[in-house]
Write a protein that holds these residues in place. Sequence first.
Motif, PDB file in Angstrom:
ATOM      1  N   ALA A 165      17.391 -19.644   0.195  1.00  0.00           N
ATOM      2  CA  ALA A 165      16.378 -18.586   0.110  1.00  0.00           C
ATOM      3  C   ALA A 165      16.965 -17.321  -0.508  1.00  0.00           C
ATOM      4  CB  ALA A 165      15.824 -18.289   1.504  1.00  0.00           C
ATOM      5  N   MET A 166      18.248 -17.058  -0.256  1.00  0.00           N
ATOM      6  CA  MET A 166      18.890 -15.866  -0.823  1.00  0.00           C
ATOM      7  C   MET A 166      18.983 -15.954  -2.343  1.00  0.00           C
ATOM      8  SD  MET A 166      21.810 -15.462   2.132  1.00  0.00           S
ATOM      9  CE  MET A 166      22.883 -14.332   1.254  1.00  0.00           C
ATOM     10  N   PHE A 167      19.189 -17.160  -2.875  1.00  0.00           N
ATOM     11  CA  PHE A 167      19.210 -17.320  -4.328  1.00  0.00           C
ATOM     12  C   PHE A 167      17.844 -16.998  -4.928  1.00  0.00           C
ATOM     13  CE2 PHE A 167      23.061 -19.982  -3.751  1.00  0.00           C
ATOM     14  CZ  PHE A 167      23.846 -19.425  -4.741  1.00  0.00           C
ATOM     15  N   ASN A 168      16.793 -17.358  -4.212  1.00  0.00           N
ATOM     16  CA  ASN A 168      15.438 -17.133  -4.712  1.00  0.00           C
ATOM     17  C   ASN A 168      14.966 -15.699  -4.506  1.00  0.00           C
ATOM     18  OD1 ASN A 168      14.465 -19.325  -6.047  1.00  0.00           O
ATOM     19  ND2 ASN A 168      13.091 -20.009  -4.440  1.00  0.00           N
ATOM     20  N   HIS A 169      15.526 -15.033  -3.496  1.00  0.00           N
ATOM     21  CA  HIS A 169      15.061 -13.688  -3.139  1.00  0.00           C
ATOM     22  C   HIS A 169      16.269 -12.756  -3.045  1.00  0.00           C
ATOM     23  CE1 HIS A 169      11.077 -15.341  -2.230  1.00  0.00           C
ATOM     24  NE2 HIS A 169      11.727 -16.341  -1.660  1.00  0.00           N
ATOM     25  N   TYR A 170      16.439 -11.940  -4.068  1.00  0.00           N
ATOM     26  CA  TYR A 170      17.598 -11.051  -4.145  1.00  0.00           C
ATOM     27  C   TYR A 170      17.653 -10.094  -2.959  1.00  0.00           C
ATOM     28  CZ  TYR A 170      21.091  -8.006  -6.338  1.00  0.00           C
ATOM     29  OH  TYR A 170      22.226  -7.293  -6.615  1.00  0.00           O
ATOM     30  N   GLY A 171      16.502  -9.730  -2.439  1.00  0.00           N
ATOM     31  CA  GLY A 171      16.464  -8.745  -1.363  1.00  0.00           C
ATOM     32  C   GLY A 171      16.764  -9.306   0.010  1.00  0.00           C
TER      33      GLY A 171
END
Length: 307
Positions: A43-49
């Motif tokens: 999920a971190m790869f998909n969502h920088y924030g």
Amino acid sequence: MTNETESKNRKRRTRFTMVLRRVHLYAGLFLLPWVFLYGITGAMFNHYGLFSEANIVDVPSSALSGSALDDFPSADLLAQQVVEQLRLAVPDAKIEMVDSHQPEFVNDVILQVKEDKIKHLVHIDPVAKSAWVASSPDKKYQPDAMLAKIRNVDVPSRPYELAKTSVASVLESAGIGADGKSEPQGWCKLNFLATVDGTPARVTYVLRDGHVDVSKFEGKSGMSPRQFFMRLHTSHGRPPHWNARMMWSLFVDIMACAMVGWGVTGLVMWWQIKRTRLIGGAVMMLSIATAIGLYYGMIHFYAASKL
């Protein structure tokens, strides 16, 4: 079939089901850290924030009204302009856009601004004409260089030349008759720790070109926690030595087998509960149809895109 035989078969099925459930359960418990790691970092790869170490500010399109982005071309217009320029460059070629394929931007326009040791990454959405800015300290870890004047060393064993020379023997032993010239691929490195005048040092030697890097060893990876966990997510392949990196690769294999195993054992356990067969079958058919649709959609995306 006698009642006794039927009873034995039922006991075997019950025992098999129990073992299956226990394997499903305990494999999940043992691999729980990896499940969380791959799930969260994915999920971190998909969502920088997500768990970001940067301060993120969203800039809506309304705030950018009147800026240069007002003149930013749409994907259709930009594609037409590219085709027009191609026609001018190659007047003999007949270049036409394909109506069945919609021009699309692959990602945001990303620019970087550095100011007072702060790095600002500016992401501009070319479709919505909005933006967001990620600001973080520009504190890339750089260990103190040692023996900085030495950039390359020429070792007498010349390992890379030996490897290149052995390619012909490797191909011959593999039954491949290729006479082409071997070309370098990748960067095989030798890493080890040493001391320089009593100071711990990390030495990296690049086999391909003899480049050597000597820096002070402080036991730091140079990565933030976020970078480290995301690096674990993407770590793949096996090193030629047995070390922590090799052990991690083994657990990646175990995780891959476990995911397939969870799918198989889940199917078996689902089928054993008769009242869930109909709804479960419908859900599975929906899943398969969705996967097939996405499969062909992504095939088309990568076929029509150069990343």
